[in-house]
Design a protein around this motif. Sequence first.
Motif, PDB file in Angstrom:
ATOM      1  N   LEU A  29     -13.334  -5.137   6.742  1.00 19.41           N
ATOM      2  CA  LEU A  29     -12.778  -6.447   7.081  1.00 19.41           C
ATOM      3  C   LEU A  29     -11.252  -6.413   7.112  1.00 19.41           C
ATOM      4  N   ALA A  30     -10.661  -5.783   6.100  1.00 17.53           N
ATOM      5  CA  ALA A  30      -9.202  -5.782   6.007  1.00 17.53           C
ATOM      6  C   ALA A  30      -8.580  -4.975   7.152  1.00 17.53           C
ATOM      7  N   ALA A  31      -9.192  -3.847   7.485  1.00 18.31           N
ATOM      8  CA  ALA A  31      -8.604  -2.980   8.514  1.00 18.31           C
ATOM      9  C   ALA A  31      -8.908  -3.463   9.923  1.00 18.31           C
ATOM     10  N   GLY A  32     -10.029  -4.169  10.094  1.00 11.59           N
ATOM     11  CA  GLY A  32     -10.482  -4.441  11.450  1.00 11.59           C
ATOM     12  C   GLY A  32     -10.195  -5.827  11.995  1.00 11.59           C
ATOM     13  N   THR A  33     -10.006  -6.809  11.120  1.00 14.27           N
ATOM     14  CA  THR A  33      -9.895  -8.186  11.605  1.00 14.27           C
ATOM     15  C   THR A  33      -8.465  -8.468  12.081  1.00 14.27           C
ATOM     16  N   PRO A  34      -8.321  -9.081  13.255  1.00 13.89           N
ATOM     17  CA  PRO A  34      -6.971  -9.307  13.788  1.00 13.89           C
ATOM     18  C   PRO A  34      -6.074 -10.137  12.859  1.00 13.89           C
ATOM     19  N   TYR A  94     -12.974   8.557  14.791  1.00 10.63           N
ATOM     20  CA  TYR A  94     -11.824   8.124  14.004  1.00 10.63           C
ATOM     21  C   TYR A  94     -11.883   6.618  13.805  1.00 10.63           C
ATOM     22  N   THR A  95     -11.585   6.182  12.594  1.00 19.06           N
ATOM     23  CA  THR A  95     -11.587   4.749  12.297  1.00 19.06           C
ATOM     24  C   THR A  95     -10.395   4.401  11.409  1.00 19.06           C
ATOM     25  N   ARG A  96      -9.922   3.155  11.565  1.00 21.75           N
ATOM     26  CA  ARG A  96      -8.832   2.694  10.694  1.00 21.75           C
ATOM     27  C   ARG A  96      -9.318   2.419   9.283  1.00 21.75           C
ATOM     28  N   THR A  97     -10.612   2.114   9.160  1.00 28.61           N
ATOM     29  CA  THR A  97     -11.141   1.763   7.838  1.00 28.61           C
ATOM     30  C   THR A  97     -10.955   2.916   6.858  1.00 28.61           C
ATOM     31  N   GLY A 125      -0.367   3.608  17.136  1.00 28.07           N
ATOM     32  CA  GLY A 125       0.509   3.208  16.038  1.00 28.07           C
ATOM     33  C   GLY A 125      -0.165   3.022  14.696  1.00 28.07           C
ATOM     34  N   HIS A 126      -1.470   3.294  14.633  1.00 33.51           N
ATOM     35  CA  HIS A 126      -2.172   3.110  13.362  1.00 33.51           C
ATOM     36  C   HIS A 126      -2.868   4.397  12.936  1.00 33.51           C
ATOM     37  N   PRO A 127      -2.763   4.758  11.654  1.00 32.47           N
ATOM     38  CA  PRO A 127      -3.499   5.930  11.179  1.00 32.47           C
ATOM     39  C   PRO A 127      -5.009   5.668  11.172  1.00 32.47           C
ATOM     40  N   HIS A 128      -5.752   6.668  11.592  1.00 38.86           N
ATOM     41  CA  HIS A 128      -7.216   6.617  11.590  1.00 38.86           C
ATOM     42  C   HIS A 128      -7.727   7.847  10.827  1.00 38.86           C
ATOM     43  N   VAL A 129      -8.841   7.709  10.139  1.00 45.03           N
ATOM     44  CA  VAL A 129      -9.441   8.865   9.470  1.00 45.03           C
ATOM     45  C   VAL A 129     -10.657   9.349  10.260  1.00 45.03           C
TER      46      VAL A 129
END
Lengths: 223, 227
Positions: free
Chosen positions: B133-138, A121-124, A141-145
Amino acid sequence: MIDKRVTSFEQALAGIEDGSTILVSGFGNAGSPIELLEALVDQGARDLTVVSNNAGEGEFGLAALMRAGRVRKIICSYPITSGSVVVDELHAAGKIELEVAPQGTISERMRAAAAGIGGFYTRTSAGTRLGEGKETREFDGHPHVLERPLKGDVALLRAKTGDRWGNLVYNMTARNFGPTVAMAADLTIAQVDETVDAGELDPEIIVTPGIFVDRVLRVPRRA
Amino acid sequence: MGLDRNQIAWRIAQDIADGSYVNLGIGMPELVADYIPEGREIVFHSENGLLGMGPKPPKDREDHDLMNAGKKPVTLVPGGAYFHHTDSFLMIRGGHLDLCVLGAYQISEAGDLANWATDSDKRLPAVGGAMDLAAGTPRVVAMTTHCARDGTPKLLGECTFPLTAAGVVDRVYTDLAVVDVTPAGFVAREIVDGMTLDELRDRTGARLTAAENPGILKAPALGHAAG
């Protein structure tokens, strides 16, 4: 005795079958196995699925393979580069299937295949068009695919030096996808600027251990 | 009245702390590297496997195996390192960088970012490393003109273009203002000299409040100093 060094494109590409999934190294032209891709035209395999960060430029390398009609589908993150005319034409004519995915997702899907991981699962891409239709779960608290591994039948890559056992070292940012595609395919074929005997590479600096590499072909670097 | 692109880059550079690991998006954000204040050591990351990216080399020193994410020749500074793609994106997706500066088509008051596709785009879809980059960077900051060329605001209640990531932008630097994305929506921290909050609101497509003592957004005249 192990000797993974081969001496011709025919030996290097022998056995690649129609319908194969081919993982290809390179970011733009840096690290792209241009000569192997062109030799694959002569080898004749067709109906290929190619995984590559970019979709070729000009009429050489990957673009030449696509121009020859051998690529059914390309999975990439960024098909637009200066001179990416072949993918534009083929896509407009409905002659190639294009799947665009985030660069890190493509890379991590290949790593997962290499590592025997069934999915991750990743947030990207969560909450975006590219995440639509994928199983989504919330963690912290964050959706992951959910992403599934991406395994190759074949990997084609370019490195700087390969030894008799298939150990590889790379040149600067031409390393890019090489180590990842090498690990993620059943048959890994490296073109290298130079070959050496086992023991000649410093074991402390070997980037891709030979266990991941099946064939090494010396192709002098283009000017 | 507004800042030019080099001045926006200068303004962003002032806020980057010594010792930060930073990824600059392709295009306008690349200018930020030219304006890091003297005495600060910033490590620039390039998604294609490079930490410690330096400026472009002289023409006779270019090597096509040493590129940035925009596929232009660059250099490596002393202390820099090469690594492969999966490690590079592990740095990005695992939150190991401190900051990324990204261009933007639109930003919503919830911090949604749209910077990879417009539906009027006739080119093939291309995402590259933008979503990673958008999803992963703090900390994600956007660098953009406040309005599009036709005058349409880029800071909106909701993005109309396809999202790159939802709820990720922390701050927006524009030619007219420095705007934070907060739970209460857009908050102007600095406004360009000579512009009132109401005038800035006219150019913003969402509710906009001002910080308690908003500063004046300014940057030195940079002329043609930028590379």
